[in-house]
Design an enzyme around this catalytic site. Sequence first.
Site, PDB file in Angstrom:
ATOM      1  CG  MET A   1      -2.155   0.589   1.279  1.00  0.00           C
ATOM      2  SD  MET A   1      -2.191   2.338   1.318  1.00  0.00           S
ATOM      3  CE  MET A   1      -1.400   2.785   2.786  1.00  0.00           C
ATOM      4  N   PRO A   2       0.849   2.117  -0.860  1.00  0.00           N
ATOM      5  CG  PRO A   2       1.417   4.060  -2.027  1.00  0.00           C
ATOM      6  CD  PRO A   2       1.866   3.184  -0.897  1.00  0.00           C
ATOM      7  CG  LEU A   3      -3.482  -0.364  -6.309  1.00  0.00           C
ATOM      8  CD1 LEU A   3      -2.622  -1.540  -6.736  1.00  0.00           C
ATOM      9  CD2 LEU A   3      -4.946  -0.771  -6.213  1.00  0.00           C
ATOM     10  CB  THR A  72      -5.769   3.445  -4.375  1.00  0.00           C
ATOM     11  OG1 THR A  72      -6.384   3.615  -5.656  1.00  0.00           O
ATOM     12  CG2 THR A  72      -6.844   3.300  -3.308  1.00  0.00           C
TER      13      THR A  72
END
Length: 129
Positions: A1-3, A72
């Site tokens: 994460m993040p994507l 994201t």
Amino acid sequence: MPLLRFDLVEGRTLDELQLLLDAAHRAVLAAFKVPERDRYQIVHEHKRSRIVIEDTGLDIERTDGVVFLQVTSRPRGREAKEAFYKILTEELEKSCGIAPADVVVSIIENSDEDWSFGLGRAQFLTGDL
């Protein structure tokens, strides 16, 4: 994460794609201070006729080397986001020859309950992360 989700005009070699992904990951590490193995990247390639990325009236000239990156992520502060934009364009230009004018980024924020990294659990909520 993040994507990180990349939308690109098709035609890059596997080596060029790897350089691009590695450069973006270095920017994520530097700006967002995530762990080295916190790496989630997806590449979508499109025919030139299937991708339109204009300049929002800013007179920015784009080429077929354009990179649209949708990130994201959990919330990040303004300074971290601005650092990411700067470091990302620097890394892509230095490592891949991608002009800063060809880099478009959109960041979508979500919260801890919006992530499961597998095993049917929300690791941010369970304390696993």
